[in-house]
Write an enzyme that holds these catalytic residues in place. Sequence first.
Site, PDB file in Angstrom:
ATOM      1  N   HIS A   1       2.874 -19.438 159.213  1.00  0.00           N
ATOM      2  CA  HIS A   1       1.837 -20.471 159.120  1.00  0.00           C
ATOM      3  C   HIS A   1       0.918 -20.225 157.933  1.00  0.00           C
ATOM      4  O   HIS A   1       0.883 -19.123 157.375  1.00  0.00           O
ATOM      5  CB  HIS A   1       0.992 -20.487 160.403  1.00  0.00           C
TER       6      HIS A   1
ATOM      7  N   LYS B   1      -4.910 -20.252 159.807  1.00  0.00           N
ATOM      8  CA  LYS B   1      -4.664 -20.242 161.253  1.00  0.00           C
ATOM      9  C   LYS B   1      -5.304 -18.983 161.836  1.00  0.00           C
ATOM     10  O   LYS B   1      -5.046 -17.877 161.371  1.00  0.00           O
ATOM     11  CB  LYS B   1      -3.154 -20.274 161.536  1.00  0.00           C
TER      12      LYS B   1
END
Length: 256
Positions: free
Chosen positions: A141, A145
């Site tokens: 990601h 995040k």
Amino acid sequence: MKSLAIVGGAGRMGQALAEGLGTLGEFSLVALVDQIEPRDLFGASFATSLDELEPSKLDVVINFSSPEGVVASATWCAKNGVALVIGTTGLSPEQRESVQVAAAHVGVVMASNFSIGAVLSERFAAQAAPYFERVEIVELHHDRKVDAPSGTSIAAAEGIAEARRRAGLSPLEDPTTRHTVEGARGADVVDGVKIHSVRLPGLVAHQEILFGSAGEGLTIRHDSFDRQSFVHGVALAANAVDATPRFLDGIASLIP
Ligand code: NAD
């Protein structure tokens, strides 16, 4: 044509959904609700609270905001008989409970991943799980995040573990017995299914589920390149839900 309001409408997801849902031609976007003014209104009006809106003019509230925002939307939707679609993650058990209470009054769909490809890759992984000796997950990601591992990878690991259990397979045992550096073998989430989390600028949301047996391997990879990847799943949910009380956990049942 269903009428929608998006709570969190000024955020990254809110803006992507306002743009994407608007172009589908299936919905009328009534309002973007947020604490801050959205960069683009996409023809909708702006409100700082759902209380400023006329409930009879709304079919579905879509919430991609914050856990506190979910509680406020759930309370408002239950009181006013408006259906609710929730994509916001990171809810506490108490906040989840307030969603369940709302679902006793109106239809609610809540999913940690609205990408159809991610839902399908989870399904395919559960299908493959009984036929391979080992499996590990790598989720990748963007570096903003804050949580790890991703909710999507945890759900995939749980689905794989359940499929292995149903097939009578034992929990996976890590063949590595000497850990030179702790953490090198990832997180053991359920029944020995390891998850490895990568965070890098430039990524969006990606996942590889790697199966291995003697002499063969299978990799199921899914990539969300852009937040538009969530639009079709949110549209499915918004079309499926109405004021009839019910709770749908995830969108898998909406994809035959
Ligand atoms: P973001 O920070 O860009 O946007 C959130 C927006 O919500 C902000 O504009 C903020 O002002 C607004 N907001 C916060 N609390 C509010 C409240 N009480 N009332 C009204 N507005 C409020 O975040 P984002 O990247 O758009 O993500 C939003 C949420 O969606 C996160 O929880 C994220 O994890 C989740 N998400 C879910 C999926 C999925 O498929 N389920 C996909 C992507 C993101």
